[in-house]
Motif scaffolding. Structure first.
Motif, PDB file in Angstrom:
ATOM      1  N   PRO A 158      32.288 -21.626 -21.391  1.00 41.54           N
ATOM      2  CA  PRO A 158      31.050 -22.372 -21.118  1.00 41.54           C
ATOM      3  C   PRO A 158      30.882 -23.641 -21.948  1.00 41.54           C
ATOM      4  N   LEU A 159      31.345 -23.648 -23.197  1.00 46.53           N
ATOM      5  CA  LEU A 159      31.206 -24.858 -24.003  1.00 46.53           C
ATOM      6  C   LEU A 159      32.065 -25.987 -23.450  1.00 46.53           C
ATOM      7  N   CYS A 160      33.294 -25.667 -23.090  1.00 50.27           N
ATOM      8  CA  CYS A 160      34.165 -26.688 -22.491  1.00 50.27           C
ATOM      9  C   CYS A 160      33.627 -27.143 -21.144  1.00 50.27           C
ATOM     10  N   GLN A 161      33.078 -26.214 -20.382  1.00 55.31           N
ATOM     11  CA  GLN A 161      32.477 -26.587 -19.101  1.00 55.31           C
ATOM     12  C   GLN A 161      31.301 -27.533 -19.301  1.00 55.31           C
ATOM     13  N   ALA A 162      30.504 -27.300 -20.349  1.00 59.43           N
ATOM     14  CA  ALA A 162      29.364 -28.166 -20.625  1.00 59.43           C
ATOM     15  C   ALA A 162      29.820 -29.583 -20.982  1.00 59.43           C
ATOM     16  N   VAL A 163      30.873 -29.683 -21.809  1.00 61.49           N
ATOM     17  CA  VAL A 163      31.388 -31.010 -22.178  1.00 61.49           C
ATOM     18  C   VAL A 163      31.950 -31.712 -20.945  1.00 61.49           C
ATOM     19  N   ASP A 164      32.664 -30.980 -20.107  1.00 61.55           N
ATOM     20  CA  ASP A 164      33.205 -31.563 -18.878  1.00 61.55           C
ATOM     21  C   ASP A 164      32.078 -32.057 -17.968  1.00 61.55           C
ATOM     22  N   ALA A 165      31.027 -31.272 -17.852  1.00 63.66           N
ATOM     23  CA  ALA A 165      29.893 -31.680 -17.014  1.00 63.66           C
ATOM     24  C   ALA A 165      29.262 -32.963 -17.543  1.00 63.66           C
ATOM     25  N   LEU A 166      29.158 -33.068 -18.864  1.00 61.08           N
ATOM     26  CA  LEU A 166      28.559 -34.254 -19.476  1.00 61.08           C
ATOM     27  C   LEU A 166      29.442 -35.482 -19.291  1.00 61.08           C
TER      28      LEU A 166
END
Length: 330
Positions: free
Chosen positions: A298-306
């Motif tokens: 989820p943390l990597c997904q959040a950075v990718d989304a940003l």
């Protein structure tokens, strides 16, 4: 191994050239830019990527890839997304048995390949190693104490490489876990952007500690799925690299995240830089790879989304803070 080539004259390549020169090697530093080659050879300084560091006389810059390929060992220090192309150029120039040490940290966006997988696909039977760990280029170049992992399956060759580039203040530790040595070094760049956001948004040290710890869990989940060993992920190229990169604005990735946390756009930040923040590219690659492997990150997904999908900073933070409570070990 008296002649060492370094492909890529950015900050990290130049720092590794300094480490090898201190170990007694003659170093050929390959750069793409003719002006940079001339500056290094004339003024003994890489004024673009590592200004203020006087370069050892044993370092000679060149544009000629064949010149570099004729050395006893090659350190490959290109940006991760260009490593495959560099290997294609090197392939017809390398003598059989010349070891290639991968010093780039990342995952290919298009293929999901680790750097060793991309290099193996292009270089065939050439001996490969991975150099990774907690390193800031300027500190290595200055000769400050540094420890790294050298991952290679041929231990005897690994010891020869350590003897060629290691010294009193640059300390390579051997491993045979190439996968583990790469996963931590790639994913930590994405997590460093997240830690930078925490810093720039003034979310506090508690939040940064939580992010580092939960980020390490993401590294471990992906790494073990790909075949890494847990002890590698807890070592220099895993926990060590993650801790360094997420704790200092010397990190290009953390400083980029800090700027985003302060409200600047990605385009504004990247437009002011010549050096590469690998986490920008790895965020997309690691999320794609994790999805194909069924790994929750989820943390990597959040950075990718940003970075890559137009998500707002507020929505990304809110999404993380409202996730369901769960067992820590899951």
């Amino acid at each position: 191994m008296r002649r060492i080539a370094v492909i890529g004259a950015g900050a990290w390549g130049t720092a590794l050239a300094m480490a090898a020169a201190r170990a007694g090697a003659e170093v050929v530093l390959q750069a793409r830019e003719a002006e940079l080659v001339d500056t290094i050879n004339r003024s003994r300084e890489n004024n673009i990527y590592l200004p203020g560091i006087h370069l050892d006389p044993a370092i000679r810059a060149t544009q000629d890839m064949a010149d570099a390929a004729s050395c006893d060992a090659v350190l490959l220090v290109t940006p991760a997304q260009h490593l495959r192309t560099a290997c294609r150029t090197l392939k017809p120039l390398l003598a059989p048995g010349t070891p290639v040490i991968i010093c780039a940290k990342g995952i290919e966006i298009e293929t999901g390949a680790l750097m060793s997988e991309a290099a193996e696909a292009e270089l065939g039977g050439q001996p490969l190693a991975v150099l990774s760990g907690p390193t800031f280029a300027a500190e290595v170049a200055k000769g400050l104490p540094t420890a790294v992992t050298l991952a290679i399956t041929d231990e005897a060759l690994g010891r020869r490489i350590v003897a060629a580039i290691g010294g009193r203040t640059f300390r390579p530790y051997l491993s045979d876990d190439l996968i583990g040595a790469q996963v931590g070094g790639a994913v930590k760049n994405v997590l460093a952007i997240a830690c930078g956001v925490v810093h720039g948004r003034s979310l506090g040290d508690n939040a940064r500690a939580a992010l580092i710890t939960r980020g390490l869990a993401e590294i471990a989940r992906l790494g073990m799925t790909l075949g890494a060993r847990p002890e590698t992920l807890m070592g220099l190229s895993g926990l060590g690299d993650l801790t360094l990169t997420c704790s200092s604005l010397q990190s290009r990735n953390m400083s980029l995240g800090a700027a985003l946390g302060q409200g600047r756009t990605l385009e504004q930040v990247l437009g002011e830089r010549r050096s590469v923040a690998e986490g920008v590219f790895t965020a997309r690659a690691v999320v794609k790879l994790a999805a194909t492997k069924g790994v929750d990150m989820p943390l990597c997904q959040a950075v990718d989304a940003l970075l890559n999908h137009g998500a707002s900073l507020d929505s990304v933070i809110d999404g993380l803070m409202t996730r369901p409570f769960k067992h820590e070990m899951l």
